[in-house]
Design an enzyme around this catalytic site. Structure first.
Site, PDB file in Angstrom:
ATOM      1  N   ASP A 148      36.964 -37.637  35.198  1.00 45.18           N
ATOM      2  CA  ASP A 148      37.602 -38.901  35.997  1.00 45.18           C
ATOM      3  C   ASP A 148      37.183 -38.696  37.411  1.00 45.18           C
ATOM      4  OD1 ASP A 148      38.900 -39.993  33.880  1.00 45.18           O
ATOM      5  OD2 ASP A 148      40.439 -38.541  33.823  1.00 45.18           O
ATOM      6  N   HIS A 156      41.859 -29.116  34.594  1.00 44.72           N
ATOM      7  CA  HIS A 156      41.847 -29.595  33.336  1.00 44.72           C
ATOM      8  C   HIS A 156      42.813 -28.441  32.399  1.00 44.72           C
ATOM      9  CE1 HIS A 156      40.535 -30.917  29.407  1.00 44.72           C
ATOM     10  NE2 HIS A 156      40.216 -31.974  29.991  1.00 44.72           N
ATOM     11  N   HIS A 203      46.258 -38.564  32.592  1.00 39.99           N
ATOM     12  CA  HIS A 203      45.272 -38.483  31.371  1.00 39.99           C
ATOM     13  C   HIS A 203      44.349 -39.358  31.770  1.00 39.99           C
ATOM     14  CE1 HIS A 203      43.511 -38.030  27.530  1.00 39.99           C
ATOM     15  NE2 HIS A 203      44.370 -38.632  26.496  1.00 39.99           N
TER      16      HIS A 203
HETATM   17  N1  CMC Z   1      45.512 -30.262  42.219  1.00 37.14           N
HETATM   18  C1  CMC Z   1      46.244 -29.598  42.775  1.00 37.14           C
HETATM   19  N2  CMC Z   1      46.702 -28.396  41.985  1.00 37.14           N
HETATM   20  C2  CMC Z   1      46.430 -28.660  40.606  1.00 37.14           C
HETATM   21  C3  CMC Z   1      45.969 -29.538  40.054  1.00 37.14           C
HETATM   22  C4  CMC Z   1      45.228 -30.604  40.851  1.00 37.14           C
HETATM   23  N3  CMC Z   1      44.631 -31.799  40.146  1.00 37.14           N
HETATM   24  N4  CMC Z   1      46.020 -29.262  38.963  1.00 37.14           N
HETATM   25  C5  CMC Z   1      46.405 -28.268  38.576  1.00 37.14           C
HETATM   26  N5  CMC Z   1      46.841 -27.779  39.762  1.00 37.14           N
HETATM   27  C6  CMC Z   1      47.767 -26.443  40.116  1.00 37.14           C
HETATM   28  C7  CMC Z   1      49.207 -26.708  39.473  1.00 37.14           C
HETATM   29  O1  CMC Z   1      50.031 -26.981  40.458  1.00 37.14           O
HETATM   30  C8  CMC Z   1      49.194 -25.208  39.075  1.00 37.14           C
HETATM   31  O2  CMC Z   1      49.571 -24.331  40.326  1.00 37.14           O
HETATM   32  P1  CMC Z   1      50.620 -23.211  40.294  1.00 37.14           P
HETATM   33  O3  CMC Z   1      50.009 -22.071  39.421  1.00 37.14           O
HETATM   34  O4  CMC Z   1      50.668 -22.719  41.581  1.00 37.14           O
HETATM   35  O5  CMC Z   1      51.956 -23.712  39.775  1.00 37.14           O
HETATM   36  C9  CMC Z   1      48.110 -24.617  38.545  1.00 37.14           C
HETATM   37  O6  CMC Z   1      47.053 -25.382  39.242  1.00 37.14           O
HETATM   38  C10 CMC Z   1      47.954 -24.777  37.092  1.00 37.14           C
HETATM   39  O7  CMC Z   1      48.267 -26.176  36.642  1.00 37.14           O
HETATM   40  P2  CMC Z   1      48.788 -26.868  35.272  1.00 37.14           P
HETATM   41  O8  CMC Z   1      49.768 -27.905  35.808  1.00 37.14           O
HETATM   42  O9  CMC Z   1      49.627 -25.679  34.658  1.00 37.14           O
HETATM   43  O10 CMC Z   1      47.781 -27.288  34.369  1.00 37.14           O
HETATM   44  P3  CMC Z   1      47.946 -28.175  33.271  1.00 37.14           P
HETATM   45  O11 CMC Z   1      47.059 -27.596  32.165  1.00 37.14           O
HETATM   46  O12 CMC Z   1      49.134 -28.190  33.089  1.00 37.14           O
HETATM   47  O13 CMC Z   1      47.513 -29.471  33.867  1.00 37.14           O
HETATM   48  C11 CMC Z   1      45.966 -31.513  34.192  1.00 37.14           C
HETATM   49  C12 CMC Z   1      46.160 -30.084  33.564  1.00 37.14           C
HETATM   50  C13 CMC Z   1      44.746 -32.383  34.073  1.00 37.14           C
HETATM   51  C14 CMC Z   1      47.164 -32.402  33.963  1.00 37.14           C
HETATM   52  C15 CMC Z   1      46.373 -31.358  35.759  1.00 37.14           C
HETATM   53  O14 CMC Z   1      45.294 -30.364  36.281  1.00 37.14           O
HETATM   54  C16 CMC Z   1      46.181 -32.377  36.726  1.00 37.14           C
HETATM   55  O15 CMC Z   1      47.239 -32.940  36.901  1.00 37.14           O
HETATM   56  N6  CMC Z   1      45.204 -32.889  37.437  1.00 37.14           N
HETATM   57  C17 CMC Z   1      45.066 -34.366  38.043  1.00 37.14           C
HETATM   58  C18 CMC Z   1      45.037 -35.316  37.157  1.00 37.14           C
HETATM   59  C19 CMC Z   1      43.744 -35.479  36.406  1.00 37.14           C
HETATM   60  O16 CMC Z   1      42.616 -35.451  36.968  1.00 37.14           O
HETATM   61  N7  CMC Z   1      43.823 -35.876  35.030  1.00 37.14           N
HETATM   62  C20 CMC Z   1      42.576 -35.984  34.181  1.00 37.14           C
HETATM   63  C21 CMC Z   1      42.315 -34.834  33.382  1.00 37.14           C
HETATM   64  S1  CMC Z   1      40.771 -34.992  32.593  1.00 37.14           S
HETATM   65  C22 CMC Z   1      40.627 -36.437  31.499  1.00 37.14           C
HETATM   66  C23 CMC Z   1      41.633 -36.560  30.568  1.00 37.14           C
HETATM   67  O17 CMC Z   1      42.031 -35.757  30.042  1.00 37.14           O
HETATM   68  O18 CMC Z   1      42.139 -37.828  30.712  1.00 37.14           O
END
Ligand code: CMC
Length: 437
Positions: A364, A308, A269
């Site tokens: 971020d 996201h 987050h």
């Molecule tokens: N790098 C590489 N792969 C990714 C990433 C990433 N940053 N984010 C998602 N994926 C992949 C994930 O592995 C999955 O792949 P597969 O379908 O092969 O399993 C696919 O994309 C869908 O991802 P998800 O995990 O289902 O997505 P989510 O909605 O649960 O997660 C998130 C959203 C923000 C937690 C995630 O994208 C992430 O961990 N990003 C990196 C951390 C980050 O930058 N966080 C800040 C978010 S914005 C500001 C805030 O809210 O604070």
């Protein structure tokens, strides 16, 4: 003939047909309760780990269209607010629903300014932290500790009392943040200066040394205010959900805000901005970007600052930050990490893996690079996020408390544990091999 605004469900277990009303693109989870196999059956539930497809509330605060990359506060595009408003003006908008008139704004700014001072005991409390304590952990604990200073805050059903605590929290957040920063450097605390604007006062408390009057760089002060606007709210994200959930137990706003800030501290987050800088440091130079991206695609970690839950397009906030960075770098000098970040973005946006998963830079990705150029240590980045988000949390909290449909937050579960077990006295128990994970 079923009405067109309904969902027809046929339960094949009982061959029964149900008509469920559809409102605002949702069905009510409680309507599923009537879908049962017999009178002992509790009824159908929705299994939605991490609430990926569950609307937990009605809200009129923030609108996001993740597919089209749109963000609006109370109907106003984020781009317009970032261009024309101050953060306190936007905080007013989030909390009261409309932009303030000149008189409203004058009163609001003066009331927030009036509340920037912290009780002197907060200093003693802060002194108890180790010199290397993480500023975010200090912030969370200190905000919670304010509950001891303002016990009347428990009267959350009194609107005037609520507003009083809201003003205090928005006013005191920069003071706590600055204190945690000065504590980590071993510098004496600086008291608020009511002659200064919200961002200038924050900068004064952070960076004033022995000069008689600290003068904030106006470019940095404005950039900070824009960053505050961009971070002020983001509908039902993890910390807003924590705010609503903890607040639904009728906990006071200081403890509730501390809980929301604790959620924000996590690296998935608000903690992501700090993690982005660590990642760019690890990458080291533009040339190493392709190897790093390959590693991520092979399943070694995530690309911090990308992806996201809601945005499946460029995060509009990231665009504004990227533009603001140019102004900041003109004043501070260019952060060399920007080149690595730009190369990373370029490669990722052309890569099939990221394209198919709709992974774009989020807020971020660039914010940490600006914060670093402004002179902040990475440990402070999430604290900088928490200051403006307090306005959003409090707007969400108020909305939740005044919504007659809301009650204590309490999800259901699908139980996967043992059926009834026979108790075995301690002396008769045999070792069981436990695996952790
Ligand atoms: N790098 C590489 N792969 C990714 C990433 C990433 N940053 N984010 C998602 N994926 C992949 C994930 O592995 C999955 O792949 P597969 O379908 O092969 O399993 C696919 O994309 C869908 O991802 P998800 O995990 O289902 O997505 P989510 O909605 O649960 O997660 C998130 C959203 C923000 C937690 C995630 O994208 C992430 O961990 N990003 C990196 C951390 C980050 O930058 N966080 C800040 C978010 S914005 C500001 C805030 O809210 O604070």
């Amino acid at each position: 003939m079923a009405s067109s605004n309904t969902l027809t469900v046929i339960d094949n277990r009982t061959a029964t047909r149900y008509e469920l009303p559809i409102e605002n693109g949702t069905i009510r989870a409680m309507d599923l309760r009537k879908i049962r196999t017999d009178s002992d059956d509790l009824g159908l539930m929705i299994y939605d780990p991490a609430y990926v497809n569950t609307a937990s509330c009605r809200s009129s605060i923030t609108f996001i269209d993740g597919e089209r990359g749109i963000l609006r506060y109370r109907g106003y595009p984020i781009e317009t607010l970032a261009q024309h408003c101050t953060f306190l003006e936007v905080a007013y908008l989030l909390l009261f629903g409309d932009l303030p008139t000149p008189d409203d704004l004058k009163n609001w700014v003066s009331e927030i300014t009036y509340h920037t001072m912290l009780h002197e005991t907060t200093k003693k409390f802060m002194e108890g932290f180790r010199h290397d304590a993480h500023p975010m952990a200090m912030l969370v604990s200190t905000v919670a500790a304010l509950s001891t200073v303002y016990p009347k805050a428990r009267e959350i059903h009194d609107p005037a009392n609520r507003l009083q605590q809201i003003k205090r929290l928005i006013g005191k957040m920069p003071s706590i943040a600055a204190m945690s920063y000065r504590h980590s450097l071993g510098f004496p605390y600086v008291y608020p200066d009511n002659d200064l604007s919200y961002p200038e006062n924050f900068m004064n408390m952070l960076w004033k040394m022995v000069e008689p009057k600290y003068v904030a760089n106006p470019v940095i002060a404005r950039a900070l205010d824009i960053l505050f606007i961009l971070h002020a709210d983001h509908e039902q994200n993890c910390s807003a959900n924590a705010m609503r959930s903890v607040g639904s137990a009728r906990t006071d706003p200081y403890l509730t805000t501390a809980a929301a800030a604790a959620a924000l501290a996590g690296p998935l987050h608000g903690g992501a901005n700090e993690a982005v800088i660590e990642m760019l440091d690890e990458i080291g130079s533009k040339e190493n970007v392709p190897t790093y991206v390959k590693k991520i695609k092979e399943g070694h970690g995530k690309l911090m600052g990308f992806g996201h839950r809601v945005y499946k397009n460029y995060d509009p906030r990231a665009n504004i930050i990227k533009r603001t960075a140019e102004n900041v770098f003109a004043a501070t000098g260019r952060n060399p990490k920007l080149d690595i970040a730009l190369e990373l973005e370029r490669i990722v946006l052309e890569d099939e893996y990221f394209i198919t998963r709709k992974l774009y830079p989020n807020v971020d990705f660039y914010s940490g690079i600006i914060y670093q150029a402004m002179g902040f240590k990475p440990e402070m980045f999430t604290v900088l996020f928490a200051i403006p988000r307090t306005a959003g949390w409090l707007a969400q909290w108020q909305e939740m408390l005044t919504d007659p449909e809301q009650k204590i937050s309490r999800p259901r579960q699908v139980y996967t544990g043992h059926e009834l077990r026979q108790f075995v006295p301690v002396e008769k128990r045999v070792p069981v091999l436990h695996t952790t994970g």
